[in-house]
Design an enzyme around this catalytic site. Sequence first.
Site, PDB file in Angstrom:
ATOM      1  N   ASP A 247      36.681  16.460  11.596  1.00  0.00           N
ATOM      2  CA  ASP A 247      35.545  17.273  12.026  1.00  0.00           C
ATOM      3  C   ASP A 247      35.668  17.621  13.509  1.00  0.00           C
ATOM      4  O   ASP A 247      35.204  16.893  14.378  1.00  0.00           O
ATOM      5  CB  ASP A 247      34.268  16.443  11.752  1.00  0.00           C
ATOM      6  N   CYS A 304      24.199  26.914  15.050  1.00  0.00           N
ATOM      7  CA  CYS A 304      25.352  27.016  15.960  1.00  0.00           C
ATOM      8  C   CYS A 304      25.092  28.030  17.055  1.00  0.00           C
ATOM      9  O   CYS A 304      24.539  29.100  16.800  1.00  0.00           O
ATOM     10  CB  CYS A 304      26.586  27.528  15.218  1.00  0.00           C
ATOM     11  N   GLY A 386      22.115  21.012  15.416  1.00  0.00           N
ATOM     12  CA  GLY A 386      23.555  21.190  15.554  1.00  0.00           C
ATOM     13  C   GLY A 386      24.155  19.917  16.110  1.00  0.00           C
ATOM     14  O   GLY A 386      23.520  19.231  16.929  1.00  0.00           O
ATOM     15  N   ALA A 388      26.474  19.769  18.090  1.00  0.00           N
ATOM     16  CA  ALA A 388      26.802  19.991  19.496  1.00  0.00           C
ATOM     17  C   ALA A 388      25.552  20.439  20.260  1.00  0.00           C
ATOM     18  O   ALA A 388      25.631  21.069  21.306  1.00  0.00           O
ATOM     19  CB  ALA A 388      27.896  21.037  19.608  1.00  0.00           C
ATOM     20  N   GLU A 463      17.436  48.188   2.180  1.00  0.00           N
ATOM     21  CA  GLU A 463      17.181  48.448   0.760  1.00  0.00           C
ATOM     22  C   GLU A 463      17.414  47.185  -0.081  1.00  0.00           C
ATOM     23  O   GLU A 463      16.756  46.955  -1.094  1.00  0.00           O
ATOM     24  CB  GLU A 463      18.116  49.570   0.281  1.00  0.00           C
TER      25      GLU A 463
HETATM   26  P1  XMP Z   1      24.681  26.072   8.073  1.00  0.00           P
HETATM   27  O1  XMP Z   1      24.622  27.522   8.322  1.00  0.00           O
HETATM   28  O2  XMP Z   1      24.849  25.751   6.625  1.00  0.00           O
HETATM   29  O3  XMP Z   1      26.020  25.576   8.814  1.00  0.00           O
HETATM   30  O4  XMP Z   1      23.540  25.321   8.691  1.00  0.00           O
HETATM   31  C1  XMP Z   1      26.406  24.228   8.827  1.00  0.00           C
HETATM   32  C2  XMP Z   1      27.656  24.069   9.677  1.00  0.00           C
HETATM   33  O5  XMP Z   1      27.411  24.352  11.041  1.00  0.00           O
HETATM   34  C3  XMP Z   1      28.405  23.710  11.839  1.00  0.00           C
HETATM   35  N1  XMP Z   1      27.747  23.036  12.958  1.00  0.00           N
HETATM   36  C4  XMP Z   1      27.792  23.487  14.242  1.00  0.00           C
HETATM   37  N2  XMP Z   1      28.411  24.553  14.785  1.00  0.00           N
HETATM   38  N3  XMP Z   1      27.490  23.994  16.881  1.00  0.00           N
HETATM   39  C5  XMP Z   1      28.262  24.799  16.119  1.00  0.00           C
HETATM   40  O6  XMP Z   1      28.820  25.767  16.643  1.00  0.00           O
HETATM   41  C6  XMP Z   1      26.833  22.904  16.416  1.00  0.00           C
HETATM   42  O7  XMP Z   1      26.109  22.206  17.123  1.00  0.00           O
HETATM   43  C7  XMP Z   1      27.001  22.631  15.010  1.00  0.00           C
HETATM   44  N4  XMP Z   1      26.520  21.639  14.186  1.00  0.00           N
HETATM   45  C8  XMP Z   1      27.009  21.939  12.948  1.00  0.00           C
HETATM   46  C9  XMP Z   1      29.111  22.723  10.953  1.00  0.00           C
HETATM   47  O8  XMP Z   1      30.377  23.269  10.641  1.00  0.00           O
HETATM   48  C10 XMP Z   1      28.194  22.649   9.742  1.00  0.00           C
HETATM   49  O9  XMP Z   1      28.833  22.240   8.561  1.00  0.00           O
END
Ligand code: XMP
Length: 472
Positions: A247, A304, A386, A388, A463
């Site tokens: 990861d 993200c 997130g 990060a 649409e």
């Molecule tokens: P969704 O859209 O399903 O995406 O919520 C989940 C994925 O987002 C990624 N992820 C991050 N990407 N900063 C990022 O740029 C972050 O802080 C972060 N946290 C998660 C990760 O790949 C996850 O599976």
Amino acid sequence: MEIRTALTYDDVLLVPKKSNITSRQDVDIATKLTQNISLKIPLVSANMDTVTESRMAIAMSLAGGIGIIHRFCDIETQVREVSRVKRKQNVIIDNPFTVRSDNTLAEVKAKIAELNCTSFLVTDDGKKLLGIITHRDMLFAYNDSVLVSELMTPKSKLITAAQSVSPEEAKNLMKTYKIEKLPLVDADFNIMGLITATDISRNLNNHQASKDSKGRLLVGAAIGVRDGFLERAKALIEAEVDVLVMDIAHGHSINALRSIEQIRKTYPNINIIGGNIATASAAKDLIAAGVQGVKVGIGPGSICTTRITTGFGVPQLTAIFNIAPVCQAAGIPLIADGGVKQPADLVKALAAGADSVMIGGQFAGTEETPGPTLNYKGRQYKISRGMASLTAALSRPDAKEKINQITPEGIEARVPYRGPVQNVINTFIGGLRSGMSYGNARNLNELRANAEFIRITNSGQIESGSHDNEVI
Ligand code: XMP
């Protein structure tokens, strides 16, 4: 410099095909997570600390997908979460409840009420099995002072098995002798466990669940590239994790590639998923380093901010289009990670060449996610963040020393409480099955082969949603 255009899910639609599919139930949505791991549904829950711990991983695996336990905890905690999933479908109860032979019926009844359990192994020293007392033995016992020794089925009449009995053998013994409980003992008749008919039939009849060769639920776990990642990998492998997910925000980095090579060399048989990446050359490098699956997605996730913090990223559909041919040529499955907001995005990702889809935000508000439910202005919410994001970074042990170096690439959000994750899974799988009938696809290979994408305009997007009415 020629600047190419890149697209994501909302930029395109799939053109309907003449369909021979008469029922949505006739389509097969089974897929591969890695070269060696099959799933019944193409859904993976994200390795985020607001999404996947053991509860979510169990629910995902029971539904036919898989969950990846996040790595933002110490090794012991992550191993415990993996073990909880691996033990879930294990039909053996390791420490069954017991009573003594000189307990009275009244005492047994009190235990039944306290433990919500209707049968007990009988032992006086906590080790040697003397008999079993079940609800049947107590059916017509009206005198509360009668002793367990007078009611129990004694050792001499018991059917028992060794601890090594398989679920199939246990089922056959229960069928032959018409019993509901099978005590497990060693050669000295010491209690080694208990198998119940309910657990056996639940295990053997659950054909939808993702299981390993021993009938246990599948589970994955994430690892990083720093701070003793090999030690973490070792502990997870010893806990019999099924797949390790490397990861790393930028998976096409020398650190990630070296770490993958190191794990591959040390543990030749473990499944490794490498990521995250967004280009064909990254996929080639990860595959050369020894992964069995690649995870695609730089910046599409709901929480993200990598693209706006760094200026880097590739819209997710183009990333999948670019990488899918490399994966297909090598026979390595592609996991599309992030940016899935609705079932249509799942269909588009799979049609573009993904083998499965990782979801964070859409699963984040569900019952099975870690963390409490919050009330805000009369509505219920859960937190999605997130990995990060600032709050995630601040919750790490070394946060204080690094506080001045943190540049967040993610945010923290409130997401509506969504109830059990199975509800969300049903919505996604329902959309996928319906989409496959529009695409005349009996399976995911046909969905890909028949896919004809068209790019739509802003008017087409408007649409596509509900419009010109007041949504109630
Ligand atoms: P969704 O859209 O399903 O995406 O919520 C989940 C994925 O987002 C990624 N992820 C991050 N990407 N900063 C990022 O740029 C972050 O802080 C972060 N946290 C998660 C990760 O790949 C996850 O599976």
